[in-house]
Design a protein around this motif. Structure first.
Motif, short mmCIF file in Angstrom:
data_model
loop_
_atom_site.label_atom_id
_atom_site.label_comp_id
_atom_site.label_asym_id
_atom_site.label_seq_id
_atom_site.Cartn_x
_atom_site.Cartn_y
_atom_site.Cartn_z
N PRO A 196 1.29 -1.29 -0.07
CA PRO A 196 0.48 0.31 -0.34
C PRO A 196 0.24 1.33 -0.35
O PRO A 196 0.33 2.15 -0.53
CB PRO A 196 -0.95 -0.18 1.08
CG PRO A 196 -1.08 -1.48 1.62
CD PRO A 196 0.35 -2.61 0.58
N SER A 250 -6.16 -1.31 -6.68
CA SER A 250 -6.08 -1.23 -4.92
C SER A 250 -7.36 -2.81 -4.53
O SER A 250 -7.32 -3.08 -4.19
CB SER A 250 -6.25 -0.29 -4.00
OG SER A 250 -5.84 0.73 -4.05
N THR A 276 -9.65 0.60 1.49
CA THR A 276 -9.18 0.72 0.21
C THR A 276 -9.89 2.00 -0.65
O THR A 276 -8.51 2.62 -0.55
CB THR A 276 -9.79 -0.24 -0.34
OG1 THR A 276 -9.31 -1.84 -0.29
CG2 THR A 276 -9.23 -0.34 -2.22
#
Length: 389
Positions: A196, A250, A276
């Motif tokens: 991430p 994502s 997300t």
């Protein structure tokens, strides 16, 4: 033309920009996919295995050879070489051939059998933190096993029962339960923070890049006119497609690690979806905010890249934030990745209700709203600034 029509026209215009600039395709799809596959496959085993170690066995008895075989039997250790003295083993560490070595002096077995408390040594390098920590554990364990084996044989010879021997050698039995990660997999711990963070890096930089290129290619006035002079409409149309692509990547990352690789996620689906969406909006909002503070292609991208790189240290996944100095602990709250990681830990990994992560959700929402404070500055830059290489 209504607002939605203006947003649609600008979004169609952005389709042309995405097609004509390959950097968007690579940074939004290709590189994120490579990053996801690279990190998850690199740590697919969960823990490093078969790390090379050396042995300096000057005693060379059946007892010491048994210890060496036990060391080689550990999952994370592999006896890769035997050396005749300390200097050879030390040079092997310096040449990166081994990460550690066990030194057994002459007379160790005799001292063990005579209860004279022999001293063996092990040396390990912390150049690699993970390898050093794992090998320290194995070498310490094997050192304890040597004395325990001799103690067990001596006590059995004196007539003690096996239960009495176990109680004496290990008075307290450890019952270890790693919560939510019983495999102690580094992949589960590290990939869920690094990947991430890299995705946010791409979001930061592409957002600043897409705004800065309007000034660079002298298309900013045309862009603002298409929005009817409304900078909010202009920004919405420009980032609409990027937002959809980043959301798709994502969600693809979430599906891959939690659906395909089966990373633990007791929190369920809703926290993952909310996390997300918030992370994508927060990253893009931060990129717009940085460009609004310094409407320069070079400076905004430099600051975004610097902030993204610092995020890996300030997120708390490698070094706990609570253990940092107070100023750094406060500074950590200014990084979107920190709040992403906290919300992931609380709601997804540990399965606590989302109310426990309200502060981090609010922080990500605030990052998404930061552009409101710099919209006037962005509009002024688009209408008046001249690009300086």
């Amino acid at each position: 033309m209504g607002v939605l029509g203006q947003v649609y026209r600008i979004a169609i215009r952005e389709c042309g920009n995405l097609r004509s600039h390959p950097v968007y395709f690579f940074c939004m799809i290709v590189f994120p996919a490579i990053v996801i596959l690279f990190f998850t496959s690199m740590m697919h085993e969960g823990l490093p295995v078969e790390l090379p170690v050396g042995v300096v066995d000057l005693d060379n008895t059946s007892t010491t050879r048994s210890l060496i075989r036990r060391l080689d039997g550990f999952q994370t250790s592999h006896v890769a070489g035997s050396y005749t003295n300390l200097n050879e083993a030390r040079n092997a560490i310096q040449r990166n051939e081994i990460y550690a070595f066990l030194y057994i002096p002459k007379g160790t077995t005799d001292d063990l059998l005579s209860a004279r408390q022999p001293r063996i040594s092990f040396y390990y390098t912390y150049t690699s933190l993970t390898a050093g920590s794992l090998l320290f554990r194995d070498l310490k364990t094997i050192s304890s096993l040597g004395s325990a084996a001799v103690g067990q044989a001596t006590m059995l010879a004196k007539g003690y029962t096996e239960a009495q021997v176990r109680t004496f050698l290990q008075p307290i039995a450890v019952d270890l339960h790693p919560i939510n990660n019983p495999w102690i997999s580094y992949n589960i711990y590290v990939s869920t923070m690094l990947i991430p963070g890299v995705l946010m890096l791409f979001m930061f930089m592409l957002t600043a890049y897409s705004l800065g290129t309007e000034i660079k290619f002298n298309t900013s006035k045309e862009w603002i006119e298409m929005a009817g002079g409304n900078i909010y409409v202009a920004i919405s149309g420009k980032l609409f497609l990027q937002t959809l692509v980043f959301l798709f990547m994502s969600f693809a990352y979430m599906y891959y690690v939690f659906g395909v690789l089966q990373f633990p996620h007791p929190g369920g689906l809703l926290p993952m979806v909310l996390l997300t969406c918030l992370s994508v909006f927060a990253a893009q909002g931060f990129g717009v905010f940085i460009f609004g503070l310094m409407p320069s292609l070079r400076m905004s991208m430099s600051v975004c890249s610097l902030w993204a790189v610092l995020s890996f240290s300030m997120a708390g996944g490698i070094f706990p934030v609570i253990a940092m100095d107070t100023p750094l602990e406060s500074l950590a709250q200014l990084f979107p990745l920190r709040h992403y990681y906290m919300m992931y830990q609380i709601t997804v990994f540990n399965g606590y209700p989302m109310m426990y992560a309200w502060f981090n959700m609010a922080a990500l929402g605030l990052f998404a709203l930061l552009p409101v404070f710099v919209m006037k500055n962005i509009k002024r830059a688009m209408l008046t600034y001249v690009y300086i290489p």
